[in-house]
Write a protein that holds these residues in place. Structure first.
Motif, short mmCIF file in Angstrom:
data_model
loop_
_atom_site.label_atom_id
_atom_site.label_comp_id
_atom_site.label_asym_id
_atom_site.label_seq_id
_atom_site.Cartn_x
_atom_site.Cartn_y
_atom_site.Cartn_z
N ALA A 1 4.84 0.96 7.34
CA ALA A 1 5.02 0.59 5.93
C ALA A 1 4.23 1.53 5.02
O ALA A 1 3.17 2.03 5.39
CB ALA A 1 4.56 -0.85 5.70
N THR A 2 4.76 1.76 3.85
CA THR A 2 4.03 2.46 2.79
C THR A 2 2.89 1.55 2.33
O THR A 2 3.10 0.37 2.12
CB THR A 2 4.97 2.77 1.62
N LEU A 3 1.70 2.12 2.21
CA LEU A 3 0.53 1.34 1.77
C LEU A 3 0.00 1.95 0.48
O LEU A 3 -0.33 3.14 0.43
CB LEU A 3 -0.56 1.34 2.84
N VAL A 4 -0.07 1.14 -0.58
CA VAL A 4 -0.56 1.60 -1.89
C VAL A 4 -1.76 0.75 -2.26
O VAL A 4 -1.66 -0.46 -2.43
CB VAL A 4 0.54 1.49 -2.96
N LEU A 5 -2.92 1.40 -2.40
CA LEU A 5 -4.18 0.72 -2.67
C LEU A 5 -4.69 1.03 -4.07
O LEU A 5 -4.52 2.15 -4.56
CB LEU A 5 -5.26 1.18 -1.68
N SER B 1 -0.11 -1.91 8.31
CA SER B 1 0.86 -0.99 7.72
C SER B 1 1.33 0.03 8.75
O SER B 1 2.52 0.37 8.80
CB SER B 1 0.26 -0.28 6.50
N ALA B 2 0.42 0.49 9.62
CA ALA B 2 0.81 1.45 10.66
C ALA B 2 1.77 0.81 11.65
O ALA B 2 2.75 1.43 12.09
CB ALA B 2 -0.43 1.97 11.37
N LYS C 1 8.21 -3.41 3.78
CA LYS C 1 8.27 -1.96 3.96
C LYS C 1 7.26 -1.26 3.05
O LYS C 1 6.98 -0.07 3.23
CB LYS C 1 9.69 -1.47 3.70
N ILE C 2 6.76 -2.00 2.05
CA ILE C 2 5.71 -1.48 1.16
C ILE C 2 4.65 -2.57 1.02
O ILE C 2 4.99 -3.74 0.78
CB ILE C 2 6.24 -1.13 -0.24
N ILE C 3 3.38 -2.20 1.17
CA ILE C 3 2.27 -3.13 0.97
C ILE C 3 1.42 -2.61 -0.19
O ILE C 3 0.95 -1.47 -0.15
CB ILE C 3 1.40 -3.27 2.24
N PHE C 4 1.25 -3.44 -1.22
CA PHE C 4 0.37 -3.12 -2.33
C PHE C 4 -0.89 -3.95 -2.19
O PHE C 4 -0.83 -5.17 -1.96
CB PHE C 4 1.04 -3.46 -3.67
#
Length: 221
Positions: free
Chosen positions: A192-196, A187-188, A160-163
């Protein structure tokens, strides 16, 4: 999943010298499904911050809430379970196990259920263009293929979150663009939440919001 940091600080103790302050009273919120890029000079604290937001490291002080749960009140078993079930990581270096095939590497986060997850792993490898490489070993892959395998591994449990910490930092421009496209598409697809974390301005510009860091502080939210 929604992520919120409250008064987050991280200090590293050094023998016979003052503590090193890496993060200083960070307050921020990342909404569920949002695509956010952290930028700023090397040493600003970007990687340390996402390691804490991703529950890989504990802060010296402050709180991290994931969907309103204060995560660091819980023990390491809970944090491990949260990472396994809800979070995917992609780093600058692929960290594939050299003695495992590509398919086996992808299955690692779901190893106990690898028989049930086999078809899913093969499907993900197809989406990242590595079906023909599934039985190869990491040293038989190009840099871009290794990073695609690392991305597939991060997606196996439908996070649900990708770092992603400098996910294109070791790649040429064309290969990096492929990884960027796959990250945003993946992520779309999962909402999912995407944090780069990135120094790449064009990659950061594709996010919903850019957060600039300097010397352990957030300049813009």
């Amino acid at each position: 999943m929604n992520i919120k940091a409250v008064n987050l600080s991280k200090h590293y103790k050094k023998k016979d010298s003052p503590d090193v302050e890496v993060l200083k009273n960070i307050n921020l919120e990342i909404k569920s499904g949002e695509k956010v890029a952290f930028t700023g000079p090397s040493g600003a604290g970007k990687s340390t911050l996402i390691h804490i937001l991703g529950l890989m490291d504990r802060p010296t002080s402050g709180k991290v809430f994931v969907d309103a749960k204060d995560c660091f009140l819980s023990n390491d078993d809970y944090l491990c379970s949260m990472r396994k079930e809800n979070i995917g990581f992609v780093f600058q270096f692929h960290y594939l196990l050299s003695d495992f095939t590509v398919l086996e590497n992808v299955l690692l986060p779901a190893w106990k259920d690898r028989e049930e997850k086999l078809k899913k792993a093969e499907d993900i490898l197809g989406k990242v263009g590595l079906s023909h490489r599934k039985n190869h070993f990491p040293n038989e892959l190009s840099g871009g293929e290794q990073q695609r395998a690392a991305l597939a591994r991060a997606l196996i449990n439908d996070p649900k979150i990708i770092f992603a910490d400098e996910p294109t930092g070791n790649l040429d421009r064309a290969t990096g663009a492929e990884i960027e496209k796959l990250l945003f598409e993946s992520s779309a697809e999962r909402n999912a939440t995407l944090v780069l974390v990135t120094h790449n301005e064009s990659l950061a510009a594709k996010s919903d919001r850019i957060i600039k860091m300097t010397d352990g502080h957030i300049e813009t939210k």
